[in-house]
Scaffold this motif. Structure first.
Motif, short mmCIF file in Angstrom:
data_model
loop_
_atom_site.label_atom_id
_atom_site.label_comp_id
_atom_site.label_asym_id
_atom_site.label_seq_id
_atom_site.Cartn_x
_atom_site.Cartn_y
_atom_site.Cartn_z
N GLU A 385 0.84 -1.20 0.00
CA GLU A 385 0.00 0.00 0.00
C GLU A 385 0.88 1.25 0.00
O GLU A 385 0.61 2.20 -0.75
CB GLU A 385 -0.94 0.02 1.23
CG GLU A 385 -2.14 -0.92 1.12
CD GLU A 385 -1.79 -2.36 1.45
OE1 GLU A 385 -0.71 -2.59 2.04
OE2 GLU A 385 -2.58 -3.25 1.10
N LEU A 386 1.93 1.23 0.83
CA LEU A 386 2.84 2.38 0.88
C LEU A 386 3.39 2.69 -0.51
O LEU A 386 3.41 3.85 -0.93
CB LEU A 386 4.02 2.10 1.81
CG LEU A 386 3.82 2.38 3.30
CD1 LEU A 386 5.19 2.33 3.99
CD2 LEU A 386 3.15 3.71 3.54
N ALA A 387 3.82 1.63 -1.20
CA ALA A 387 4.40 1.80 -2.53
C ALA A 387 3.41 2.46 -3.49
O ALA A 387 3.77 3.29 -4.31
CB ALA A 387 4.86 0.46 -3.08
N LYS A 388 2.10 2.08 -3.34
CA LYS A 388 1.08 2.63 -4.25
C LYS A 388 0.50 3.96 -3.77
O LYS A 388 -0.28 4.59 -4.48
CB LYS A 388 -0.08 1.62 -4.38
CG LYS A 388 0.28 0.39 -5.21
CD LYS A 388 -0.98 -0.35 -5.66
CE LYS A 388 -1.22 -1.56 -4.76
NZ LYS A 388 -2.43 -2.30 -5.09
N GLY A 389 0.82 4.34 -2.51
CA GLY A 389 0.25 5.58 -1.96
C GLY A 389 -1.23 5.45 -1.63
O GLY A 389 -1.98 6.41 -1.74
N VAL A 390 -1.64 4.25 -1.21
CA VAL A 390 -3.06 4.03 -0.87
C VAL A 390 -3.16 3.33 0.48
O VAL A 390 -2.20 2.76 0.98
CB VAL A 390 -3.77 3.14 -1.92
CG1 VAL A 390 -3.71 3.77 -3.31
CG2 VAL A 390 -3.18 1.73 -1.93
N GLY A 391 -4.36 3.40 1.06
CA GLY A 391 -4.70 2.58 2.21
C GLY A 391 -5.72 1.56 1.76
O GLY A 391 -6.56 1.85 0.90
N ALA A 392 -5.65 0.35 2.32
CA ALA A 392 -6.68 -0.66 2.05
C ALA A 392 -7.78 -0.44 3.07
O ALA A 392 -7.61 -0.72 4.26
CB ALA A 392 -6.10 -2.06 2.16
N VAL A 393 -8.90 0.10 2.60
CA VAL A 393 -9.99 0.48 3.52
C VAL A 393 -11.00 -0.66 3.60
O VAL A 393 -11.66 -0.98 2.61
CB VAL A 393 -10.66 1.79 3.06
CG1 VAL A 393 -11.84 2.12 3.96
CG2 VAL A 393 -9.65 2.93 3.06
N THR A 402 -11.57 -1.78 -0.21
CA THR A 402 -11.23 -1.00 -1.41
C THR A 402 -9.95 -0.22 -1.16
O THR A 402 -9.64 0.09 -0.01
CB THR A 402 -12.33 0.03 -1.77
OG1 THR A 402 -12.68 0.73 -0.58
CG2 THR A 402 -13.56 -0.63 -2.35
N GLU A 403 -9.25 0.10 -2.22
CA GLU A 403 -8.04 0.90 -2.06
C GLU A 403 -8.37 2.37 -2.27
O GLU A 403 -9.05 2.73 -3.22
CB GLU A 403 -6.98 0.44 -3.07
CG GLU A 403 -6.45 -0.94 -2.72
CD GLU A 403 -5.24 -1.36 -3.57
OE1 GLU A 403 -5.07 -0.79 -4.67
OE2 GLU A 403 -4.49 -2.23 -3.11
N VAL A 404 -7.90 3.21 -1.35
CA VAL A 404 -8.19 4.65 -1.42
C VAL A 404 -6.88 5.42 -1.30
O VAL A 404 -6.09 5.15 -0.39
CB VAL A 404 -9.15 5.07 -0.28
CG1 VAL A 404 -9.43 6.57 -0.34
CG2 VAL A 404 -10.46 4.28 -0.34
#
Ligand code: ATP
Ligand code: MG
Length: 414
Positions: A385-393, A402-404
């Motif tokens: 998630e860090l690599a993509k700049g998202v949180g898995a919500v 979902t990824e946000v």
């Protein structure tokens, strides 16, 4: 070997936490909301006053002054007392601050009060009151407004059904004088049958015999003359105006001709909201009109009426309020995610989202924390998630994930 003893909580005090705290806070926030609907202003006054403020206004013969006050000398040698109630301090403030200019003054306050009593269920040494007063209004409309406010508070707390408003009148000065003489004559005639305490009351404060709880006194108190035969036409008209106001506002009441307030300055309206759900601590809210109080403190003759209620007793009657849910728990996994999570949590909180960070234990323990807190979402942050700049919500009710993007998290959680 010397051991340090763990300090104890002082008898009759409380450490209020968890469910109890939620009930307590619910009483206070409901009071705060309702008092604003009635256009009462909030004030705050000191926790301690000169001892004379209470001794003079409550009267030396009351239980509160004679047995229950926390009185001490301060380092300057002044006699101070922790407030056992609010009205006396409010009356003192009214005089010292020149609040006469705002009369009629509609005010409320709340906070801790102190009485040296035998602790039991619903009876503490440091407890909390909410308090409402109208100072500088001699009209029955003020009594009615305070009673309707009390009734609405109980309704909004959801406890009105088990609680009854008992109402009485103590008349005006002339009425009270005549009734007092009739009471003294009645009690004198039954001297031999009265309890020890009531013999003392007969000397100092005969009206208090009427609300004696001693079974020995009850038959004599119950057969004492009612005030009704002594009411002047003005006093009768005042009481009728109060009851008509309550009827017009749809507030149920019942007459209790045995309900008294012992002090000389009480006039006209006296009332208690009582329940049988709290054993012998059944009075939740009590008050009345005290037109002579400010005069007894050395001020100009000033009308006043008010009530106080025990926050603990109200809280004990409540159904348990729901725990305030939170929006999300951030669950970082690994040192890098934890470091990043600190900033994300701070941003979310600044955006008005209620969020907790789980930083103890393995993934499973951290997710369990999110469940235990009743969060709506868990925001999982791992290396991917860090690599993509998202949180898995993850919505905890449904399990949907979902990824946000970090920048959109606050919006997604609202
Ligand atoms: P009680 O008859 O129960 O001793 P009171 O006549 O001394 O009550 P007030 O002085 O009228 O009570 O105080 C107003 C309210 O404060 C009471 O109706 C009650 O709800 C609450 N209260 C009074 N004393 C205590 C206490 N020691 N602990 C908790 N609540 C109290
Ligand atoms: Mg008491």
């Amino acid at each position: 070997m010397a051991r340090t003893e763990t300090p104890r909580r002082i008898r009759g005090t409380q450490d209020i936490f968890g469910d109890e705290q939620r009930r307590f806070a619910h009483v206070l926030s409901t009071f705060e909301r309702v008092r604003a609907l009635y256009c009462f202003q909030r004030i705050d006054i000191p926790v301690f006053e000169s001892t004379a403020v209470f001794a003079r206004s409550l009267g030396e013969t009351t239980d509160v002054v004679s047995k229950e006050m926390y009185t001490f000398e301060d380092r300057g040698g002044d006699s101070l007392t922790l407030r056992p109630e609010f009205t006396a301090g409010i009356a003192r403030a009214y005089l010292t601050e020149g609040w006469q200019q705002f009369a009629p003054l509609k005010i409320t306050t709340s906070g801790p009060v102190f009485r040296y009593e035998r602790p039991q269920k619903g009876r503490f040494r440091q407890f909390h009151q909410i308090d409402a007063e109208v100072i500088g209004a001699a009209e029955p409309a003020a009594d009615v407004e305070l009673l309707v406010l009390a009734d609405q508070l109980l309704r909004e707390l959801g406890i009105a059904d088990g609680v009854t408003l008992q109402l009485n009148t103590l008349g005006d000065a002339e009425t009270r004088e005549a009734w007092r003489a009739a009471l003294v004559a009645h009690f004198e005639a039954h001297r031999g049958e009265l309890s020890e305490d009531s013999l003392t009351r007969l000397e100092k404060n005969p009206m208090r015999i009427l609300d004696s709880k001693d079974p020995k006194d009850r038959p004599i108190a119950d057969s004492a003359p009612d005030i009704d035969a002594y009411l002047t036409s003005e006093a009768r008209a005042f009481f009728d105006a109060v009851t008509a106001g309550l009827d017009a506002a749809g507030v149920a009441w019942e007459r209790n001709a045995r309900l008294v307030r012992g002090l000389d300055y009480y006039r006209h309206t006296a009332f208690e909201f009582v329940t049988d759900r709290l054993g012998s601590q059944g009075t939740v809210l009590a008050g009345g009109r005290y037109d002579g109080l400010i005069g007894s403190l050395g001020g100009p003759e000033t009308a006043g009426v008010g009530w106080a209620a025990g926050v603990e007793r109200l809280a004990m009657l409540l159904d348990e309020p729901a725990a305030a849910g939170i929006d999300a728990v951030v669950v970082p996994m690994g040192a890098a995610a934890e470091a990043r999570a600190t900033g994300i949590v701070a941003d979310l909180r600044r955006a008005g989202v209620a969020v907790e960070m789980a930083y103890k234990g393995k993934m499973k323990a951290r997710m369990a924390k999110a469940d235990a807190l009743g969060a709506r979402f868990a925001i999982i942050l791992g290396d991917d998630e860090l690599a993509k700049g998202v949180g898995a919500v993850k919505a905890l009710a449904t399990g949907t994930q979902t990824e946000v993007a970090f920048a959109d998290l606050a919006e997604a959680l609202r």
